[in-house]
Design an enzyme around this catalytic site. Sequence first.
Site, short mmCIF file in Angstrom:
data_model
loop_
_atom_site.label_atom_id
_atom_site.label_comp_id
_atom_site.label_asym_id
_atom_site.label_seq_id
_atom_site.Cartn_x
_atom_site.Cartn_y
_atom_site.Cartn_z
N ARG A 81 53.71 36.97 -9.59
CA ARG A 81 54.05 38.03 -10.52
C ARG A 81 55.14 37.53 -11.47
O ARG A 81 56.31 37.49 -11.14
CB ARG A 81 54.53 39.28 -9.78
CG ARG A 81 54.97 40.43 -10.69
CD ARG A 81 53.83 41.05 -11.44
NE ARG A 81 52.87 41.70 -10.55
CZ ARG A 81 51.70 42.17 -10.95
NH1 ARG A 81 51.32 42.06 -12.21
NH2 ARG A 81 50.87 42.74 -10.07
N GLN A 106 39.47 40.12 -9.63
CA GLN A 106 40.07 40.31 -10.95
C GLN A 106 40.87 39.08 -11.35
O GLN A 106 41.60 38.50 -10.55
CB GLN A 106 40.98 41.54 -10.94
CG GLN A 106 41.76 41.73 -12.24
CD GLN A 106 42.40 43.09 -12.35
OE1 GLN A 106 41.73 44.11 -12.25
NE2 GLN A 106 43.70 43.12 -12.57
N ARG A 111 44.40 31.16 -10.92
CA ARG A 111 45.80 31.51 -10.59
C ARG A 111 46.04 31.55 -9.09
O ARG A 111 47.19 31.66 -8.65
CB ARG A 111 46.19 32.84 -11.23
CG ARG A 111 45.40 34.01 -10.68
CD ARG A 111 45.78 35.32 -11.32
NE ARG A 111 45.16 36.44 -10.60
CZ ARG A 111 45.68 37.65 -10.51
NH1 ARG A 111 46.85 37.92 -11.06
NH2 ARG A 111 45.06 38.59 -9.85
N HIS A 189 48.64 34.49 -19.10
CA HIS A 189 49.26 35.81 -18.85
C HIS A 189 50.79 35.68 -18.90
O HIS A 189 51.47 35.84 -17.90
CB HIS A 189 48.80 36.30 -17.48
CG HIS A 189 48.99 37.76 -17.24
ND1 HIS A 189 50.16 38.43 -17.54
CD2 HIS A 189 48.16 38.70 -16.72
CE1 HIS A 189 50.05 39.69 -17.19
NE2 HIS A 189 48.83 39.88 -16.69
N ASP A 234 48.75 48.53 -22.62
CA ASP A 234 47.77 47.56 -22.11
C ASP A 234 46.67 47.47 -23.16
O ASP A 234 45.68 48.19 -23.11
CB ASP A 234 47.22 48.01 -20.76
CG ASP A 234 46.40 46.92 -20.08
OD1 ASP A 234 46.18 45.86 -20.69
OD2 ASP A 234 45.96 47.14 -18.93
N GLU A 294 49.97 37.78 -24.27
CA GLU A 294 49.05 36.91 -23.55
C GLU A 294 47.93 36.43 -24.47
O GLU A 294 47.08 37.22 -24.87
CB GLU A 294 48.45 37.66 -22.36
CG GLU A 294 49.48 38.43 -21.54
CD GLU A 294 48.84 39.46 -20.62
OE1 GLU A 294 47.68 39.27 -20.22
OE2 GLU A 294 49.50 40.47 -20.33
#
Length: 320
Positions: A81, A106, A111, A189, A234, A294
């Site tokens: 995170r 997702q 990652r 991200h 978002d 991003e």
Amino acid sequence: MVDRANRPSALSAPGASDPEAQVDIVGSGSSSKVIATLPSGESVEVLLFGATVTSWKSNGGKTENLWLSEKAVLDGSKAVRGGVPVVFPVFGPPPKEGHATSALPQHGFARTSRWEFLGKSTSEGTADSNSIKLDFGLYTKGLSEEARKAWPLDFGLVYSVTLSKDSLQTVVNVRNEGETSFEFQFLLHTYLKIQDISKIAINGLGAVEYVDKVLDATTHKQSDSSITVTGEVDRVYKSIPQDTTSVVEDGKPRFDVVRDNLQDTVLWNPWIEKAKAMADFSPDDAYKQMVCVEVGAVQGWQKLEKGEVFEGGQTIKSLL
């Protein structure tokens, strides 16, 4: 192999008498990370799990530019995170059925996979002791059994992280190493560290269409040239005509995020309730100290035939 114009610019090779950047590998297993430090003090840290950039310090090493949660998990048991996670081969929740990525979680597997450190390198050109490039690789054979079963395609990823005095360049090279074509999406991200979200403005996205995930994924057009964040945001801004998105803080330039061969940008901040709901987001009010800008290719799909290559990335400039 497909060649493309406007590849990310090459770095200069250090001269024999110049001091060189120091590169260290610390930790073991999934907690291993590569740390590069320039003679002038700037540094970058890359966790081999996910090839996630977890720290980038400019201004002689005094200014941290990336936000990392105080509860970020760095032992390889879940995605990090904060920092700069690499999203591949699908952005967001995958299509429910009928697509090669449908069985993936997702944001895909990049990652949450352990990458290989391919080494440091310099490129041809004039002497420059103020930059260092680190290369990381992820290949089909390096995937977990679960990921390989969910996405049984042959590929190769090379992720280049280039540290300079006032910038960080991150570029992904995707190659189809199999016999059949495949489609993918890609995103960096990036969590940028700021002082106060109420004093932030995002410029460079005016007159651009975006998909607002907070408003049921409806499509809108950005009317204001400058965006402020006053609640959960978002948004996927698509087919952006200009390369640079700028972050201004308290009226002063803070970051320029320059896209290379990528057309989309996601703007994200969880705000109060979503920040509290995420167990690895800490402290709860840290949404005030971060904003995600991003870059990626996430509207539709990129397609690669056998042997073809896609390359895209970003250069983030710290303007302090």
